[in-house]
Design an enzyme around this catalytic site. Structure first.
Site, PDB file in Angstrom:
ATOM      1  N   VAL A  69       0.798  -1.232   0.000  1.00  0.00           N
ATOM      2  CA  VAL A  69       0.000   0.000   0.000  1.00  0.00           C
ATOM      3  C   VAL A  69       0.826   1.274   0.000  1.00  0.00           C
ATOM      4  O   VAL A  69       0.274   2.367  -0.144  1.00  0.00           O
ATOM      5  CB  VAL A  69      -0.960   0.032   1.211  1.00  0.00           C
ATOM      6  N   TYR A  70       2.136   1.189   0.148  1.00  0.00           N
ATOM      7  CA  TYR A  70       2.938   2.407   0.160  1.00  0.00           C
ATOM      8  C   TYR A  70       2.881   3.073  -1.210  1.00  0.00           C
ATOM      9  O   TYR A  70       3.311   2.498  -2.212  1.00  0.00           O
ATOM     10  CB  TYR A  70       4.390   2.109   0.533  1.00  0.00           C
ATOM     11  N   SER A  71       2.334   4.279  -1.243  1.00  0.00           N
ATOM     12  CA  SER A  71       2.139   5.029  -2.500  1.00  0.00           C
ATOM     13  C   SER A  71       1.431   4.173  -3.545  1.00  0.00           C
ATOM     14  O   SER A  71       1.787   4.164  -4.722  1.00  0.00           O
ATOM     15  CB  SER A  71       3.477   5.539  -3.045  1.00  0.00           C
ATOM     16  N   ASP A  72       0.418   3.422  -3.078  1.00  0.00           N
ATOM     17  CA  ASP A  72      -0.398   2.586  -3.976  1.00  0.00           C
ATOM     18  C   ASP A  72       0.450   1.622  -4.806  1.00  0.00           C
ATOM     19  O   ASP A  72       0.173   1.384  -5.989  1.00  0.00           O
ATOM     20  CB  ASP A  72      -1.248   3.459  -4.908  1.00  0.00           C
ATOM     21  N   GLY A  73       1.489   1.080  -4.187  1.00  0.00           N
ATOM     22  CA  GLY A  73       2.326   0.099  -4.875  1.00  0.00           C
ATOM     23  C   GLY A  73       3.574   0.683  -5.511  1.00  0.00           C
ATOM     24  O   GLY A  73       4.451  -0.068  -5.953  1.00  0.00           O
TER      25      GLY A  73
END
Length: 334
Positions: A69-73
């Protein structure tokens, strides 16, 4: 320049240790990659992350942690690109649980969600295996047996080498370990919990449990989301890109008792000719932490963290550092 911040030019300067009772050896500093991406102004994109990752490898760091989920992948994509030529020499850790969409099965630790997300993480990371696959949080809606059986299948199939967990209550983690043993499933080898000089509630139950069970401690936020950098002053301005883009930081710290801890760490840092973050990192390593997960967005952060590995703190130093601490409400489980 302070001695502790002098540029390190020795390859394999880093120390290594086993990840819990597993046979996997990791560097005493882990590069946390939440800061790699583009979803906030305090994060960095691949052009800025590239020299940091290369320097980390030069210094002997072999442990990198990210999440789907970090920066949407985007964080996984950056790591996948930058580590593709070093794949057989590094340990890549990522996580699963949080929302990746607005559909009913777009979060959690169900078999459905895990099996879908592990494929996506593998694609973004450009790899055929994940070395440490971690549950980002506990899923109250999925039986722990379902989660563990799914993770065990990933280990048995070679998609994942080891499994780890992140913040939860100690009784919940004990239940997970018991269930693994009862069903003969792969066991969590690490706990990525919230632990630093400013937040020590984990010392009550979780850390003693992990030490008893041979679980590696790889805490997140070892510098309190940057609060232990010492840059925020008791009566000064608290504005920064991180504060503006991270509401959790603004709500979690900045209390008088938090400044008491930082000021004590700064006092000891000055006595030793090092920096406040180096003292905070060294304290964790002296407390039995395997590898703190350091969020790195600048080269000096990396050099600072690596230098802290060899910083020695006396029993008196440890006592003085811990003295100002006041109990906190439970934070970081959600």
């Amino acid at each position: 320049m302070l001695e502790g911040l002098q540029r390190l030019d020795r390859v394999n300067y880093m120390q290594y240790t086993r990840l819990g009772t597993s046979g996997l050896k990791v560097s005493r500093i882990c590069v946390g990659c939440m800061s790699f991406g583009n979803s906030s102004e305090w994060m960095i994109e691949i052009d800025q992350a590239c020299p940091i990752v290369k320097r980390a490898i030069d210094l002997g760091i072999n442990f990198f942690d990210t999440a789907n989920v970090y920066s949407d992948g985007r964080s996984e994509e950056i790591i996948g690109e930058l580590l593709k030529d070093y794949r057989n020499d590094v340990v890549i850790a990522t996580k699963v649980y949080h929302e990746v969409g607005d559909k009913p099965n777009d979060s959690g630790l169900s078999r459905y969600h895990i099996m879908r997300e592990v494929k996506r993480s593998l694609e973004r990371l450009r790899t055929d295996r994940i070395d440490l696959y971690q549950t980002h949080r506990l899923d109250p809606d999925t039986p722990i047996s379902e989660t563990l059986e799914t993770l065990d299948d990933l280990v048995s199939g070679g998609t994942v080498n080891y499994i780890g967990a992140s913040s939860m209550f100690a009784w919940q983690f004990a239940k997970a370990l018991y269930t693994s043993d009862l069903l003969g499933l792969a066991r969590f080898v690490s706990m990525q919990n919230h632990y630093n000089l400013l937040y020590r509630e984990e010392e009550r139950e979780m850390i003693p449990l992990c030490k008893d069970q041979g679980i590696a401690l790889i805490p997140w936020s070892p510098l309190g989301r940057g609060f232990l950098s010492g840059k925020y002053k008791r009566n000064g301005s608290h504005d920064s890109p991180r504060v503006r883009g991270d509401k959790i930081l603004a709500n979690r710290f900045f209390k008088p008792e938090d400044f008491d801890v930082v000021e004590r760490a700064t006092e000891i840092a000055k006595e030793k000719g090092v920096t406040t973050p180096q003292v905070a990192i060294a304290w964790l390593l002296h407390k039995g932490v395997t590898s703190p997960i350091m969020g790195i967005s600048k080269m000096e952060h990396l050099e600072e963290a690596v230098s802290a590995v060899e910083l020695k703190l006396s029993p008196d130093d440890m006592k003085r550092l811990e003295e100002p601490y006041k109990p906190h409400p439970i934070m970081g489980h959600s």
